[in-house]
Motif scaffolding. Structure first.
Motif, PDB file in Angstrom:
ATOM      1  N   GLU A 273       0.822  -1.216   0.000  1.00  0.00           N
ATOM      2  CA  GLU A 273       0.000   0.000   0.000  1.00  0.00           C
ATOM      3  C   GLU A 273       0.852   1.261   0.000  1.00  0.00           C
ATOM      4  OE1 GLU A 273      -4.016  -0.076   2.034  1.00  0.00           O
ATOM      5  OE2 GLU A 273      -2.925  -1.578   3.208  1.00  0.00           O
ATOM      6  N   ASP A 274       2.028   1.191   0.626  1.00  0.00           N
ATOM      7  CA  ASP A 274       2.900   2.363   0.691  1.00  0.00           C
ATOM      8  C   ASP A 274       3.816   2.488  -0.514  1.00  0.00           C
ATOM      9  OD1 ASP A 274       1.885   3.164   3.155  1.00  0.00           O
ATOM     10  OD2 ASP A 274       3.314   1.920   4.264  1.00  0.00           O
ATOM     11  N   TYR A 275       4.039   1.388  -1.226  1.00  0.00           N
ATOM     12  CA  TYR A 275       5.004   1.405  -2.327  1.00  0.00           C
ATOM     13  C   TYR A 275       4.398   0.751  -3.559  1.00  0.00           C
ATOM     14  CZ  TYR A 275       8.168   2.250   1.589  1.00  0.00           C
ATOM     15  OH  TYR A 275       8.766   2.766   2.715  1.00  0.00           O
ATOM     16  N   THR A 276       3.744   1.559  -4.367  1.00  0.00           N
ATOM     17  CA  THR A 276       3.118   1.031  -5.581  1.00  0.00           C
ATOM     18  C   THR A 276       3.923   1.330  -6.840  1.00  0.00           C
ATOM     19  OG1 THR A 276       1.814   3.059  -5.828  1.00  0.00           O
ATOM     20  CG2 THR A 276       0.808   1.251  -4.596  1.00  0.00           C
ATOM     21  N   GLY A 277       4.776   2.343  -6.790  1.00  0.00           N
ATOM     22  CA  GLY A 277       5.521   2.732  -7.977  1.00  0.00           C
ATOM     23  C   GLY A 277       6.598   1.739  -8.361  1.00  0.00           C
ATOM     24  N   ALA A 278       7.272   1.151  -7.358  1.00  0.00           N
ATOM     25  CA  ALA A 278       8.422   0.288  -7.624  1.00  0.00           C
ATOM     26  C   ALA A 278       8.080  -0.909  -8.514  1.00  0.00           C
ATOM     27  CB  ALA A 278       9.043  -0.169  -6.304  1.00  0.00           C
ATOM     28  N   PRO A 279       7.066  -1.724  -8.184  1.00  0.00           N
ATOM     29  CA  PRO A 279       6.759  -2.851  -9.066  1.00  0.00           C
ATOM     30  C   PRO A 279       6.242  -2.408 -10.427  1.00  0.00           C
ATOM     31  CG  PRO A 279       5.090  -2.655  -7.354  1.00  0.00           C
ATOM     32  CD  PRO A 279       6.205  -1.722  -6.981  1.00  0.00           C
ATOM     33  N   TYR A 280       5.559  -1.269 -10.453  1.00  0.00           N
ATOM     34  CA  TYR A 280       5.100  -0.749 -11.743  1.00  0.00           C
ATOM     35  C   TYR A 280       6.287  -0.446 -12.646  1.00  0.00           C
ATOM     36  CZ  TYR A 280       3.733   2.578 -15.298  1.00  0.00           C
ATOM     37  OH  TYR A 280       3.578   3.224 -16.501  1.00  0.00           O
ATOM     38  N   PHE A 281       7.287   0.268 -12.117  1.00  0.00           N
ATOM     39  CA  PHE A 281       8.439   0.638 -12.944  1.00  0.00           C
ATOM     40  C   PHE A 281       9.244  -0.588 -13.364  1.00  0.00           C
ATOM     41  CE2 PHE A 281       8.001   5.008 -11.083  1.00  0.00           C
ATOM     42  CZ  PHE A 281       7.754   5.644 -12.294  1.00  0.00           C
ATOM     43  N   SER A 282       9.334  -1.573 -12.489  1.00  0.00           N
ATOM     44  CA  SER A 282      10.018  -2.809 -12.863  1.00  0.00           C
ATOM     45  C   SER A 282       9.270  -3.512 -13.994  1.00  0.00           C
ATOM     46  CB  SER A 282      10.132  -3.722 -11.642  1.00  0.00           C
ATOM     47  OG  SER A 282      10.844  -4.894 -11.946  1.00  0.00           O
ATOM     48  N   GLY A 283       7.959  -3.618 -13.856  1.00  0.00           N
ATOM     49  CA  GLY A 283       7.160  -4.311 -14.857  1.00  0.00           C
ATOM     50  C   GLY A 283       7.084  -3.596 -16.187  1.00  0.00           C
ATOM     51  N   ILE A 284       6.837  -2.280 -16.151  1.00  0.00           N
ATOM     52  CA  ILE A 284       6.697  -1.546 -17.408  1.00  0.00           C
ATOM     53  C   ILE A 284       8.030  -1.486 -18.148  1.00  0.00           C
ATOM     54  CG2 ILE A 284       7.156   0.787 -16.509  1.00  0.00           C
ATOM     55  CD1 ILE A 284       4.484  -0.198 -19.121  1.00  0.00           C
ATOM     56  N   SER A 285       9.133  -1.498 -17.396  1.00  0.00           N
ATOM     57  CA  SER A 285      10.448  -1.487 -18.034  1.00  0.00           C
ATOM     58  C   SER A 285      10.719  -2.799 -18.752  1.00  0.00           C
ATOM     59  CB  SER A 285      11.536  -1.221 -16.987  1.00  0.00           C
ATOM     60  OG  SER A 285      11.353   0.051 -16.396  1.00  0.00           O
ATOM     61  N   ALA A 286      10.307  -3.905 -18.131  1.00  0.00           N
ATOM     62  CA  ALA A 286      10.434  -5.200 -18.798  1.00  0.00           C
ATOM     63  C   ALA A 286       9.647  -5.211 -20.105  1.00  0.00           C
ATOM     64  CB  ALA A 286       9.952  -6.316 -17.874  1.00  0.00           C
ATOM     65  N   MET A 287       8.434  -4.666 -20.068  1.00  0.00           N
ATOM     66  CA  MET A 287       7.598  -4.632 -21.264  1.00  0.00           C
ATOM     67  C   MET A 287       8.151  -3.689 -22.327  1.00  0.00           C
ATOM     68  SD  MET A 287       5.109  -6.749 -20.574  1.00  0.00           S
ATOM     69  CE  MET A 287       3.741  -6.326 -21.662  1.00  0.00           C
ATOM     70  N   LYS A 288       8.666  -2.545 -21.902  1.00  0.00           N
ATOM     71  CA  LYS A 288       9.219  -1.581 -22.849  1.00  0.00           C
ATOM     72  C   LYS A 288      10.454  -2.126 -23.561  1.00  0.00           C
ATOM     73  CE  LYS A 288       6.826   2.377 -22.637  1.00  0.00           C
ATOM     74  NZ  LYS A 288       6.349   3.141 -23.828  1.00  0.00           N
ATOM     75  N   LEU A 289      11.215  -2.973 -22.866  1.00  0.00           N
ATOM     76  CA  LEU A 289      12.382  -3.563 -23.513  1.00  0.00           C
ATOM     77  C   LEU A 289      11.982  -4.618 -24.522  1.00  0.00           C
ATOM     78  CD1 LEU A 289      15.439  -3.768 -23.784  1.00  0.00           C
ATOM     79  CD2 LEU A 289      15.432  -5.405 -21.883  1.00  0.00           C
ATOM     80  N   GLY A 290      10.874  -5.313 -24.254  1.00  0.00           N
ATOM     81  CA  GLY A 290      10.426  -6.295 -25.227  1.00  0.00           C
ATOM     82  C   GLY A 290       9.861  -7.574 -24.665  1.00  0.00           C
ATOM     83  N   ALA A 291       9.696  -7.674 -23.342  1.00  0.00           N
ATOM     84  CA  ALA A 291       9.027  -8.853 -22.776  1.00  0.00           C
ATOM     85  C   ALA A 291       7.578  -8.881 -23.252  1.00  0.00           C
ATOM     86  CB  ALA A 291       9.082  -8.813 -21.249  1.00  0.00           C
ATOM     87  N   ASP A 292       7.055 -10.066 -23.429  1.00  0.00           N
ATOM     88  CA  ASP A 292       5.678 -10.210 -23.925  1.00  0.00           C
ATOM     89  C   ASP A 292       4.631 -10.040 -22.832  1.00  0.00           C
ATOM     90  OD1 ASP A 292       6.462 -10.627 -26.521  1.00  0.00           O
ATOM     91  OD2 ASP A 292       6.297 -12.810 -26.446  1.00  0.00           O
ATOM     92  N   LEU A 293       4.918 -10.560 -21.648  1.00  0.00           N
ATOM     93  CA  LEU A 293       3.927 -10.585 -20.572  1.00  0.00           C
ATOM     94  C   LEU A 293       4.590 -10.293 -19.229  1.00  0.00           C
ATOM     95  CD1 LEU A 293       2.118 -13.893 -21.607  1.00  0.00           C
ATOM     96  CD2 LEU A 293       1.149 -11.602 -21.814  1.00  0.00           C
ATOM     97  N   CYS A 294       3.840  -9.654 -18.343  1.00  0.00           N
ATOM     98  CA  CYS A 294       4.344  -9.380 -17.000  1.00  0.00           C
ATOM     99  C   CYS A 294       3.217  -9.563 -15.992  1.00  0.00           C
ATOM    100  CB  CYS A 294       4.906  -7.957 -16.914  1.00  0.00           C
ATOM    101  SG  CYS A 294       5.559  -7.541 -15.288  1.00  0.00           S
ATOM    102  N   HIS A 295       3.495 -10.314 -14.952  1.00  0.00           N
ATOM    103  CA  HIS A 295       2.543 -10.552 -13.873  1.00  0.00           C
ATOM    104  C   HIS A 295       3.100  -9.920 -12.596  1.00  0.00           C
ATOM    105  CE1 HIS A 295       0.383 -13.773 -16.156  1.00  0.00           C
ATOM    106  NE2 HIS A 295       1.565 -13.888 -16.708  1.00  0.00           N
ATOM    107  N   ILE A 296       2.305  -9.103 -11.920  1.00  0.00           N
ATOM    108  CA  ILE A 296       2.729  -8.489 -10.671  1.00  0.00           C
ATOM    109  C   ILE A 296       1.945  -9.108  -9.518  1.00  0.00           C
ATOM    110  CG2 ILE A 296       2.816  -6.366  -9.316  1.00  0.00           C
ATOM    111  CD1 ILE A 296       3.285  -4.827 -11.879  1.00  0.00           C
ATOM    112  N   PHE A 297       2.671  -9.609  -8.528  1.00  0.00           N
ATOM    113  CA  PHE A 297       2.071 -10.207  -7.339  1.00  0.00           C
ATOM    114  C   PHE A 297       2.267  -9.225  -6.193  1.00  0.00           C
ATOM    115  CE2 PHE A 297       3.832 -13.456 -10.087  1.00  0.00           C
ATOM    116  CZ  PHE A 297       2.773 -14.325 -10.260  1.00  0.00           C
ATOM    117  N   CYS A 298       1.185  -8.672  -5.668  1.00  0.00           N
ATOM    118  CA  CYS A 298       1.307  -7.608  -4.678  1.00  0.00           C
ATOM    119  C   CYS A 298       0.170  -7.681  -3.664  1.00  0.00           C
ATOM    120  CB  CYS A 298       1.300  -6.241  -5.361  1.00  0.00           C
ATOM    121  SG  CYS A 298      -0.270  -5.845  -6.149  1.00  0.00           S
TER     122      CYS A 298
END
Length: 318
Positions: free
Chosen positions: A37-62
Motif C-alpha cells: 500500500e505504501d510502495y506502488t511505484g516500484a513494481p510498476y516501474f520494474s514491470g513496465i520497463s520489462a515490457m518496454k524492452l520487449g518482454a511479452d507478458l508481466c505478472h505483478i504479485f502484490c
C-alpha cells in the motif's frame, strides 16, 4: 581479476528475433513479487520497463491495496475473498497461490516495493524457494536484498540468482557474509561477494557498475544522467529480468543459434546489458529534461536506448 567489457556480439545472441513464427510469450514472461500500500511505484516501474524492452507478458504479485494503483494482473491477496477481510491467507497459502503461476513464467523479480512487513517477507522467502525448485532465474532488489541480508541461505549456491545492491545494500551484504569491505579494494569486492554466495551474479551499482559471477568481472562505466531519483533500480531489475527471460528462450532453442553460451555467462551478460541500457536511458532523459527529469522519462527512453546499443549496425561505445 581486473574488470573488463563484454563481447557485445554475445549479448546480441540472447535477443530473440522479431519474426512471424514467434508466439506470444516466447519473448519473455516476467513475474514481479513486490508492491504494498505504501510502495506502488516500484513494481510498476520494474514491470513496465520489462515490457518496454520487449518482454511479452508481466505478472505483478502484490498486496491487494496496491493492486488498484498498479492495475495488476495477479496479486498476493491476504484475504480468501476480496470482500472477506477477516479471513486472511497464511504465508503458505500465499506462496502456493503465486507458485501456481510459475509454469507461465520465465523469470522472477523479488523486492520492488515489497515492504518489510513480516508476512510479506516470509511469503517472499517461500516464493523464492519454490522458484528455485523450478530452476527459475531470480532478480533480487530493494527489500528482496534486505531479505537476503537476513537470510543468506535462500540464495546461497543458487547461480541463477542476480543481486542488484546499491552502495549501502552492498556493504550490508558483505557484512552478512563476513566480508570486510575496503574502499581500496572495491574493484574486487563484487567478485569476492559472489564467491561468498557460491557464484550468484552480483551487480555492484555505483559510479561504475561492477558485475561478477565469481569467475569474471564486467564493468559498465558508460555515461549516465546527473540526477539521482528513486526508481532507477526498479527499472534495472525489469530490464535485467527481460534479458534473463530471453536467455531462457535461448537455452530452450526457441530460435536458431549456435548454443555457445552457458547459464553463468547468460546471467553475467544479462546483468551487464541491463546496466548499460539504464545508463543510456538516464543520459538521454537528463539531456532532454535536466533537473526536471522523472523516472517515467527514463522508461520512455528504453526503446531508443536499446536500439542505439544493440540493433544491427550499432557503433556506440560501451
Amino acid at each position: 581479476m581486473p574488470p573488463k567489457f563484454p563481447d557485445l556480439g554475445k549479448i546480441k545472441q540472447l535477443i530473440p528475433p522479431l519474426a512471424p513464427e514467434m508466439h506470444k510469450g516466447q519473448a519473455g514472461r516476467i513475474g514481479i513479487v513486490g508492491g504494498s500500500e505504501d510502495y506502488t511505484g516500484a513494481p510498476y516501474f520494474s514491470g513496465i520497463s520489462a515490457m518496454k524492452l520487449g518482454a511479452d507478458l508481466c505478472h505483478i504479485f502484490c498486496e491487494p491495496g496496491a493492486g488498484t494503483v498498479i492495475k495488476l494482473r495477479h496479486n498476493i491477496d491476504r484475504t480468501e475473498h476480496r470482500h472477506a477481510k477477516e479471513s486472511k491467507l497464511s504465508s503458505q497459502e500465499i506462496v502456493d497461490n503465486v507458485a501456481s503461476v510459475f509454469s507461465r513464467l520465465h523469470v522472477l523479480v523479488v523486492g520492488p516495493g515489497l515492504s518489510r512487513d513480516s508476512q510479506m517477507l516470509e511469503s517472499a522467502k517461500g516464493i523464492i524457494e519454490k522458484a528455485k525448485q523450478q530452476d527459475m532465474a531470480i532478480v533480487l532488489d530493494a527489500d528482496g536484498l534486505f531479505l537476503v541480508q537476513n537470510h543468506p541461505e535462500i540464495v546461497q549456491n543458487y547461480q541463477k540468482a542476480v543481486l542488484t545492491p546499491n552502495v549501502v545494500e552492498f556493504k550490508r551484504l558483505c557484512e552478512a557474509m563476513k566480508l570486510k569491505f575496503e574502499d581500496s579494494d572495491k574493484d574486487k569486492m563484487a567478485e569476492k561477494l559472489s564467491n561468498a554466495f557460491g557464484g550468484v551474479t552480483i551487480v555492484q551499482k555505483g559510479s561504475s557498475d561492477l558485475i561478477s559471477n565469481g569467475k569474471e568481472v564486467l564493468i559498465c562505466d558508460a555515461e549516465g544522467g546527473l540526477k539521482r531519483m528513486g526508481g532507477q533500480g526498479d527499472i534495472l531489475s525489469g530490464v535485467i529480468a527481460t534479458f534473463l527471460a530471453w536467455g531462457k528462450g535461448y537455452q530452450d532453442g526457441v530460435w536458431k543459434h549456435d548454443s555457445s553460451l552457458d547459464q553463468k555467462e547468460i546471467s553475467l551478460l544479462s546483468a551487464w546489458a541491463g546496466c548499460r541500457i539504464v545508463r543510456e536511458c538516464a543520459k538521454r532523459a537528463f539531456e532532454k529534461h535536466g533537473r526536471a527529469v522523472l523516472t517515467s522519462n527514463l522508461v520512455e527512453e528504453i526503446g531508443p536506448a536499446y536500439a542505439s546499443l544493440f540493433e544491427n549496425g550499432n557503433k556506440s561505445k560501451m
